[in-house]
Design a protein around this motif. Structure first.
Motif, PDB file in Angstrom:
ATOM      1  N   ILE A 123      58.918  14.183  46.426  1.00 18.22           N
ATOM      2  CA  ILE A 123      58.695  14.658  47.792  1.00 18.22           C
ATOM      3  C   ILE A 123      57.453  13.963  48.342  1.00 18.22           C
ATOM      4  N   CYS A 124      57.524  13.503  49.570  1.00 15.07           N
ATOM      5  CA  CYS A 124      56.418  12.780  50.198  1.00 15.07           C
ATOM      6  C   CYS A 124      55.751  13.695  51.227  1.00 15.07           C
ATOM      7  N   CYS A 125      54.457  13.950  51.069  1.00 18.57           N
ATOM      8  CA  CYS A 125      53.748  14.885  51.949  1.00 18.57           C
ATOM      9  C   CYS A 125      52.524  14.232  52.579  1.00 18.57           C
ATOM     10  N   ARG A 126      52.180  14.755  53.739  1.00 12.78           N
ATOM     11  CA  ARG A 126      50.924  14.414  54.409  1.00 12.78           C
ATOM     12  C   ARG A 126      50.086  15.671  54.533  1.00 12.78           C
ATOM     13  N   MET A 127      48.769  15.491  54.469  1.00 15.00           N
ATOM     14  CA  MET A 127      47.846  16.598  54.706  1.00 15.00           C
ATOM     15  C   MET A 127      46.540  15.996  55.193  1.00 15.00           C
ATOM     16  N   VAL A 147      47.865  16.797  42.729  1.00 12.33           N
ATOM     17  CA  VAL A 147      48.113  15.404  43.074  1.00 12.33           C
ATOM     18  C   VAL A 147      47.100  14.973  44.127  1.00 12.33           C
ATOM     19  N   GLN A 148      46.462  13.818  43.900  1.00 12.83           N
ATOM     20  CA  GLN A 148      45.530  13.255  44.859  1.00 12.83           C
ATOM     21  C   GLN A 148      46.281  12.343  45.835  1.00 12.83           C
ATOM     22  N   ARG A 149      45.635  12.034  46.940  1.00 12.71           N
ATOM     23  CA  ARG A 149      46.259  11.170  47.940  1.00 12.71           C
ATOM     24  C   ARG A 149      46.356   9.735  47.416  1.00 12.71           C
ATOM     25  N   SER A 150      47.522   9.113  47.605  1.00 13.37           N
ATOM     26  CA  SER A 150      47.711   7.726  47.197  1.00 13.37           C
ATOM     27  C   SER A 150      47.068   6.776  48.197  1.00 13.37           C
ATOM     28  N   TYR A 156      52.576  12.422  46.640  1.00 11.83           N
ATOM     29  CA  TYR A 156      53.931  12.372  46.089  1.00 11.83           C
ATOM     30  C   TYR A 156      54.065  13.450  45.011  1.00 11.83           C
ATOM     31  N   LEU A 157      54.926  14.437  45.278  1.00 18.08           N
ATOM     32  CA  LEU A 157      55.073  15.599  44.412  1.00 18.08           C
ATOM     33  C   LEU A 157      56.416  15.578  43.697  1.00 18.08           C
ATOM     34  N   THR A 158      56.394  15.864  42.402  1.00 19.24           N
ATOM     35  CA  THR A 158      57.638  15.993  41.647  1.00 19.24           C
ATOM     36  C   THR A 158      58.248  17.374  41.883  1.00 19.24           C
ATOM     37  N   HIS A 159      59.544  17.486  41.628  1.00 14.94           N
ATOM     38  CA  HIS A 159      60.213  18.780  41.766  1.00 14.94           C
ATOM     39  C   HIS A 159      61.415  18.805  40.833  1.00 14.94           C
ATOM     40  N   SER A 160      61.948  19.992  40.587  1.00 13.85           N
ATOM     41  CA  SER A 160      63.055  20.156  39.642  1.00 13.85           C
ATOM     42  C   SER A 160      64.282  20.772  40.309  1.00 13.85           C
ATOM     43  N   THR A 161      64.450  20.532  41.600  1.00 11.79           N
ATOM     44  CA  THR A 161      65.589  21.100  42.329  1.00 11.79           C
ATOM     45  C   THR A 161      66.908  20.520  41.824  1.00 11.79           C
ATOM     46  N   ASN A 162      67.870  21.386  41.568  1.00 15.16           N
ATOM     47  CA  ASN A 162      69.201  20.940  41.147  1.00 15.16           C
ATOM     48  C   ASN A 162      69.967  20.463  42.382  1.00 15.16           C
ATOM     49  N   PRO A 163      70.325  19.180  42.449  1.00 16.54           N
ATOM     50  CA  PRO A 163      70.983  18.662  43.661  1.00 16.54           C
ATOM     51  C   PRO A 163      72.393  19.175  43.877  1.00 16.54           C
ATOM     52  N   TYR A 164      72.994  19.797  42.858  1.00 20.65           N
ATOM     53  CA  TYR A 164      74.384  20.234  42.970  1.00 20.65           C
ATOM     54  C   TYR A 164      74.525  21.751  43.034  1.00 20.65           C
TER      55      TYR A 164
END
Length: 305
Positions: A123-127, A147-150, A156-164
């Motif tokens: 996931i791509c985020c701005r703050m 996560v620090q800013r790139s 960029y945040l990881t996640h474990s959402t099941n796409p199905y």
């Protein structure tokens, strides 16, 4: 060795500290104006003393010393900063007090997008917020790390959402920030992954006189029948330069008289955000390139014969 290194870090922090922080201190406490702040000294030693920056703290109505705790009453801005506890002349712990201003801010400070439902993509985020210089984010739902800013300005945040599977629980992104004037805030931004989908730029695979073939971006979830995309073409007319647009699929013919075009896509079931546009592509140059390739192939066939 670990204890020695920790003490060295404390000493360096105290020696180099000025009137501001430029990173997140390892151990922080939050204060609000006129409230109470309790600090605890993490040590096995029985008797400790406290300092605010380099000044000794003596018991008073506003500074209560209780066992290994320091309780500050009626907290004010001039009490922000680094607090250290000592035992027998040795530094044993520290806590940095920041002024908590979380009540001033809303979750609109964070904005996130996801190119796809696949959990292999981040996931791509701005703050951002004026007056604050250091930020960090974490996906609290999945208990991810901070996560620090790139370098490109995104988180960029990881996640474990099941796409199905149907999403049963929102992602909870926690954001924190500190300022050079020792201020702090934290906010929470909650959303379903489906609410932040924004496909990557699609691929123009084929362009002929009356037909354009557009394929999903490489990151898009599969199968395509389960995750359908709709496309929009924007084109410039060759005779007057007027810009026109229309939604289309691969079975449609495109209008005559185009000089160049570009394409964008979105999830047709969710009506997600539109992707960014592809670069403008010159229609005639694409046709001439294809013609040269065909001619070259024909010549090669002749030589082979």
């Amino acid at each position: 060795m670990g204890t020695v290194m920790r003490i060295v870090c404390f000493l360096l922090f105290c020696i180099t500290r000025v009137s501001a922080v430029d990173t997140f201190p390892e151990k922080i406490a939050l204060g609000r104006i006129a409230g109470n702040v309790t600090l605890r000294c993490d040590t096995a030693k029985q008797h400790v003393t406290w300092k605010h920056d380099s000044e000794d703290i003596e018991p008073s109505e506003l500074a209560e010393l209780k066992d290994k705790q320091l309780i500050l009453h009626d907290f004010q801005e001039d009490q922000m900063g680094n607090y250290t506890c000592w035992s027998e002349g040795e530094l044993v712990d520290y806590t940095y007090i920041l002024l908590d201003e979380s009540w001033k801010f809303t979750d609109s400070i964070i904005s996130c997008t996801a190119e796809t439902f696949n959990c292999t993509f981040k996931i791509c985020c701005r703050m951002d917020q004026a007056g604050f210089s250091v930020f960090r984010l974490r996906n609290q739902r999945d208990d991810s790390s901070w996560v620090q800013r790139s370098e490109d300005g995104f988180f960029y945040l990881t996640h474990s959402t099941n796409p199905y599977a149907e999403e049963a629980e929102r992602l909870a992104v926690i954001g924190e920030a500190v300022s050079s004037s020792d201020r702090y805030f934290n906010i929470s931004h909650n959303f379903y992954l489906r609410d932040i989908i924004k496909p990557a730029i699609p691929q123009i695979k084929h362009m002929s006189k009356n037909k354009v073939t557009v394929r999903p971006p490489a990151s898009w979830a599969k199968p395509e029948s389960y995750y359908p995309l709709e496309h929009e073409i924007q084109y410039r007319k060759r005779d007057d330069g007027m810009v026109m647009s229309f939604k289309f699929d691969d079975n449609m013919k495109v209008p005559d008289g185009m000089s160049d075009l570009r394409v964008r896509s979105r999830d047709s079931l969710l009506l997600s955000q539109w992707s960014d546009w592809t670069p403008w592509q010159n229609v005639r140059k694409r046709r001439k390139k294809k013609q040269r390739q065909r001619m070259g192939q024909n010549k090669s066939d002749v030589f082979q014969q």
